[in-house]
Design a protein around this motif. Structure first.
Motif, short mmCIF file in Angstrom:
data_model
loop_
_atom_site.label_atom_id
_atom_site.label_comp_id
_atom_site.label_asym_id
_atom_site.label_seq_id
_atom_site.Cartn_x
_atom_site.Cartn_y
_atom_site.Cartn_z
N GLY A 55 35.66 37.97 55.34
CA GLY A 55 34.40 37.87 56.02
C GLY A 55 33.40 36.96 55.36
N GLY A 56 32.32 36.72 56.12
CA GLY A 56 31.31 35.83 55.67
C GLY A 56 29.89 36.20 56.27
N GLU A 57 28.84 35.69 55.70
CA GLU A 57 27.52 36.02 56.34
C GLU A 57 26.83 34.69 56.07
OE1 GLU A 57 24.13 39.28 55.73
OE2 GLU A 57 25.06 38.30 53.71
N TYR A 58 26.13 34.12 57.06
CA TYR A 58 25.05 33.08 56.88
C TYR A 58 23.56 33.67 57.43
CZ TYR A 58 22.62 28.73 57.54
OH TYR A 58 21.63 27.83 57.53
N LEU A 59 22.55 33.34 56.54
CA LEU A 59 21.21 33.74 56.58
C LEU A 59 20.48 32.47 56.67
CD1 LEU A 59 18.83 35.72 56.66
CD2 LEU A 59 18.91 35.84 54.02
N ASP A 60 19.47 32.23 57.65
CA ASP A 60 18.63 31.16 57.72
C ASP A 60 17.43 31.81 57.82
OD1 ASP A 60 17.46 28.73 58.17
OD2 ASP A 60 18.10 28.62 60.06
N GLN A 95 21.15 31.31 52.61
CA GLN A 95 22.15 32.14 52.16
C GLN A 95 23.75 32.03 52.95
OE1 GLN A 95 21.92 36.10 52.11
NE2 GLN A 95 23.76 36.31 50.85
N THR A 96 24.61 31.64 52.00
CA THR A 96 25.89 31.49 52.75
C THR A 96 26.95 32.56 51.79
OG1 THR A 96 25.64 29.41 53.21
CG2 THR A 96 27.88 30.18 53.48
N SER A 97 27.81 33.42 52.14
CA SER A 97 28.58 34.33 51.55
C SER A 97 29.91 34.17 52.13
CB SER A 97 27.76 35.67 51.40
OG SER A 97 26.81 35.59 50.82
N PHE A 130 31.90 34.93 47.09
CA PHE A 130 31.10 33.68 46.90
C PHE A 130 29.67 33.71 47.43
CE2 PHE A 130 29.63 29.63 48.40
CZ PHE A 130 29.46 28.93 47.09
N ASP A 131 28.79 33.41 46.68
CA ASP A 131 27.36 33.45 47.54
C ASP A 131 26.74 32.22 47.06
OD1 ASP A 131 27.01 36.20 48.62
OD2 ASP A 131 26.98 37.05 46.36
N ARG A 132 26.10 31.50 47.92
CA ARG A 132 25.18 30.46 47.73
C ARG A 132 23.87 30.59 48.18
NH1 ARG A 132 24.33 25.30 46.36
NH2 ARG A 132 23.07 24.09 47.57
N HIS A 190 27.22 31.68 43.11
CA HIS A 190 27.75 32.84 42.32
C HIS A 190 29.22 33.40 42.97
CE1 HIS A 190 23.99 35.16 40.61
NE2 HIS A 190 23.81 33.94 40.88
N ILE A 191 30.33 33.19 41.79
CA ILE A 191 31.44 33.82 42.51
C ILE A 191 31.72 35.19 41.47
CG2 ILE A 191 33.96 33.08 42.32
CD1 ILE A 191 33.31 30.38 42.20
N VAL A 192 31.93 36.06 42.19
CA VAL A 192 31.88 37.39 41.47
C VAL A 192 33.39 38.15 42.00
CG1 VAL A 192 31.03 39.51 41.45
CG2 VAL A 192 29.55 37.73 42.19
#
Length: 151
Positions: A30-35, A77-79, A99-101, A134-136
């Motif tokens: 999965g993933g997420e993008y926040l603007d 933010q991208t995950s 992974f979070d940026r 971040h890589i968790v």
């Protein structure tokens, strides 16, 4: 006044595979993008754009406001994540990573001409005020001691 805009997109997929590599697997991706952006608009309710602060009836400070200004900011933010719930007999392993940026930035802005600002000021875009990745990893294990699964 603070005008905010927040666009957020999320998605995930699951895939189950039985009798693979010695057990059953439940894969999730999965993933997420926040603007997100904000525009802080300085209110204009002051006569001549000046506020006098009083202490026991006597002025002790003055604040001058530049008329018509605002302060804009933004966050991107991208995950992404991947996990596997791997069940081998009575042992269950949870293995995965995320992974979070995060990137805070400032769009191009202009301060207009006003009483206390005789010349317009342009501020160029600052594409990375703060940015970090971040890589968790994720690792967990459970063992069914009794062998009596509740499902």
């Amino acid at each position: 006044m603070n005008k905010r805009r927040r666009n957020q997109y999320t998605g995930a997929l699951s895939f189950f595979k039985d009798n693979f590599a010695g057990g059953s697997h439940n894969f999730k991706f999965g993933g997420e993008y926040l603007d997100e952006s904000g525009d802080l608009i300085w209110e204009q309710g002051y006569e001549n754009s000046v506020i006098h602060f009083l202490n026991n009836g006597a002025p002790n400070s003055v604040r001058q406001y530049v008329s018509g200004t605002s302060s804009e900011n933004a966050l991107a933010q991208t995950s992404f994540f991947v996990t596997d719930t791997w069940r081998i007999n009575r042992l269950t392993l949870n293995i995965g990573a995320r992974f979070d940026r995060y990137r805070v930035w400032l769009p191009e802005q202009t301060i207009p001409v006003a009483r206390f600002n005789p010349v317009a000021i342009s501020i160029s875009e600052q594409s990375e005020v703060v940015a970090f990745n971040h890589i968790v990893p994720r690792l967990g294990a459970t063992y069914d001691l009794t062998g009596a699964r509740p499902f």
